[in-house]
Enzyme design. Sequence first.
Site, mmCIF file in Angstrom:
data_model
loop_
_atom_site.group_PDB
_atom_site.id
_atom_site.type_symbol
_atom_site.label_atom_id
_atom_site.label_comp_id
_atom_site.label_asym_id
_atom_site.label_seq_id
_atom_site.Cartn_x
_atom_site.Cartn_y
_atom_site.Cartn_z
ATOM 1 C CE LYS A 178 -3.593 4.125 0.828
ATOM 2 N NZ LYS A 178 -4.338 4.553 -0.357
ATOM 3 C CG LEU A 179 -0.285 -1.587 4.265
ATOM 4 C CD1 LEU A 179 0.602 -2.378 5.229
ATOM 5 C CD2 LEU A 179 0.566 -0.769 3.307
#
Length: 312
Positions: A178-179
Amino acid sequence: MPTNAAREKIGFIGLGLMGHGIAKNIVDKGYPLTFLGRKNRKPAEDLLGRGAHEAATSKEVAAASDIVFICVTGSREVEEIIRGPGGLKEGLKKGAVVVDCSTSDPVSTVALAAELKAIGVELVDAPLSRTPKEAWEGTLDAMVGAPDALFARLKPVLETWAGRIVHIGDTGDGHRMKLLNNFISLGYAAIYSEALTLAEKVGISPQRFDSVIRNGRMDCGFYQTFMRWTLEGDRDAHKFTIANAFKDLTYLGSMAGAAGIANPLGNATKNSFATAHAAGPAEQYVPMLATHIGKLNGVDLMPSKDGVKQKI
């Protein structure tokens, strides 16, 4: 609707822009749902009208649930929900699962997973992609970090609110991915903002700029929602806050540091958002970065809507 065998009891904490839609889809598709209410009563009243039950504390949500979803701002909030007074840890039963849908720091995620494992509870991560519109429609993307058996158990519930589910790997990998995903999207935002500012400075309007990029090789869905603020003054087209963007890029820097790699582009992107975040106000969204970068350079990129100049 799930079968009786699959109808696990679901808990939900975090009825914000994304969480309300997710919770709505879980209960609408047949799962018993217990949620933690909040000061904004509109989501709570909506869920109660759909047959969900409200709890007063996180501990009560845990006691009523087999699987608890958390969808809040980040790791600090997740840690408080799990460890704090009246938190999940006080009410979770052996065999329960906590699913963190927030964009969290993977270091915190892995530590929480180990802490809960010691009491017979699993923690996995399933952060989201897309917007509140897709949350309401049940077509979000989910990046899941979970052991194979847990992923199989969770998938029917995830399918109530996600149109695209990718099993990334073990616990923590969802948040890592996600990052990386947000680094790419927010990097686009920083590039678009600087390009629009430079274009205006040399006499090319946002409309002329858009006429070249749109429908060309550089076009994409993110570009289209991003540009609706600058072109149309649509503040709700991409409802992801600058504050959350800055938080996620800070987590990215921490992950890069832990991995021992240089992160110059990530830091440059973070600094663009840091400037806009410091300028405020709190309730501003990612596409408004263009307005802030323009202002820093003496360029007016504040859009008009129906002939009226907008405000951030």
